[in-house]
Scaffold this active site. Structure first.
Site, mmCIF file in Angstrom:
data_model
loop_
_atom_site.group_PDB
_atom_site.id
_atom_site.type_symbol
_atom_site.label_atom_id
_atom_site.label_comp_id
_atom_site.label_asym_id
_atom_site.label_seq_id
_atom_site.Cartn_x
_atom_site.Cartn_y
_atom_site.Cartn_z
ATOM 1 N N ARG A 190 62.834 27.179 59.491
ATOM 2 C CA ARG A 190 63.145 25.880 58.881
ATOM 3 C C ARG A 190 63.028 25.996 57.361
ATOM 4 O O ARG A 190 61.963 25.806 56.791
ATOM 5 C CB ARG A 190 62.223 24.799 59.431
ATOM 6 N N ASP A 195 63.304 25.387 53.331
ATOM 7 C CA ASP A 195 63.045 24.238 52.474
ATOM 8 C C ASP A 195 64.288 23.861 51.674
ATOM 9 O O ASP A 195 65.278 24.604 51.622
ATOM 10 C CB ASP A 195 61.911 24.552 51.490
ATOM 11 N N TYR A 203 63.104 37.715 54.535
ATOM 12 C CA TYR A 203 63.644 37.003 53.379
ATOM 13 C C TYR A 203 63.823 37.964 52.213
ATOM 14 O O TYR A 203 63.100 38.964 52.107
ATOM 15 C CB TYR A 203 62.694 35.892 52.933
ATOM 16 N N ARG A 212 57.527 31.785 48.887
ATOM 17 C CA ARG A 212 57.632 31.431 47.478
ATOM 18 C C ARG A 212 56.279 31.498 46.776
ATOM 19 O O ARG A 212 56.207 31.821 45.583
ATOM 20 C CB ARG A 212 58.268 30.055 47.337
#
Length: 287
Positions: free
Chosen positions: A58, A60, A121, A219
């Site tokens: 999910r 952001d 990622y 992040r």
């Protein structure tokens, strides 16, 4: 873990540019990837009820995806076209910042979220003195200090393995922050690695892979590494933050637009149900 009787589960592989979405998850009054794709599926398949997607990661608001995976359960009698035909139909319905790459019947035990073994990622940064290449500004973050990749890799390597990443996550009620960080390393491109012209500026790219990620984890990890790479923090600092086990305001969350979900991996078909059951049990029982 599988579709109920009378329903067919479909696996959907997709990509999107997150710049103009308020994240993946459906939210009233906001443009989201989930809401956009569910509406398209409901229309194209002429479903009696709105489609409801389950997703591997999910993302952001502002985060992109190149290798996102989702599943949806539809009535068996609505599967009247093959996957290739459905992809073509969806391509004419969806906006250009969302593309479905493939649709297929999911094998028994498949669950896009819980059956995933890991997600990977990439985060892209430019530390060029003149800023980001304007043609890549929507997907690359500018860092206004030179970065030492060796120091960043030293710091990143100390975070690998099973840990409680509460210090790098935004907590959600009842959700575990224990994760297994399988890969975290940085590379600096060389000019020869791109076929772009002489004006192209090589990037510094992180690859981050884990069994799953909690909210803001990637992040926050990137933000800590940028602090190390620019010399503002020592290489031991990120591991010290991790060991403290609580959210630390000194860890800055890196901007969303540099982050891309590149890949989601699943076990062999015969191990899907086992993997999904194990992941669901772990995610729900560990707080």
């Amino acid at each position: 873990m599988t579709a109920d009787a009378g329903l067919l589960r479909l696996r959907i592989d997709l990509a999107y540019d997150g710049a103009e979405f308020s994240g993946w998850a459906r939210q009233p009054g906001l443009r989201t990837v989930q809401g956009t794709l569910e509406q398209a599926l409901t229309t194209v398949l002429r479903l009696p009820k709105p489609a409801q997607l389950t997703v591997a990661g999910r993302t952001d608001a502002g985060v992109h995806a190149r290798g996102q995976v989702a599943h949806v359960d539809i009535p068996v009698d609505k599967w009247t076209m093959d996957g290739h035909q459905l992809v073509r139909r969806l391509s004419g319905t969806l906006p250009r910042d969302v593309r479905v790459r493939s649709v297929s019947k999911a094998p028994d035990g498949f669950d896009a979220r819980f059956a995933a073994e890991w997600r990977r990622y990439a985060y892209r940064v430019s530390d060029a003195a003149g800023g980001v290449d304007p043609l890549r500004r929507a997907h690359v973050v500018w860092h206004d200090h030179p970065l030492d990749v060796a120091l960043m890799n030293d710091a990143a390597g100390r975070l690998l393995g099973d840990h409680d990443f509460a210090a790098y996550c935004k907590r959600r009620e009842g959700a575990s922050t224990v994760r297994c960080l399988k890969e975290f390393h940085w590379v600096r491109e060389t000019p020869g690695e791109s076929d772009a012209g002489p004006g192209y500026t090589p990037l510094v790219i992180a690859s981050v892979r884990a069994d799953a990620f909690c909210h803001n984890m990637v992040r926050s990890l990137v933000g800590a590494m940028l602090a190390v790479g620019s010399g503002r923090r020592p290489v031991e600092w990120p591991a010290g933050i991790l060991a403290a086990g609580k959210r630390d305001s000194s860890v800055h969350v890196a901007p969303a637009h540099g982050l891309v979900l590149e890949e989601v991996a699943y076990p062999s078909d015969e191990k899907l149900a086992e993997r999904a059951a194990k992941a669901k049990r772990h995610r729900l029982d560990v707080v």
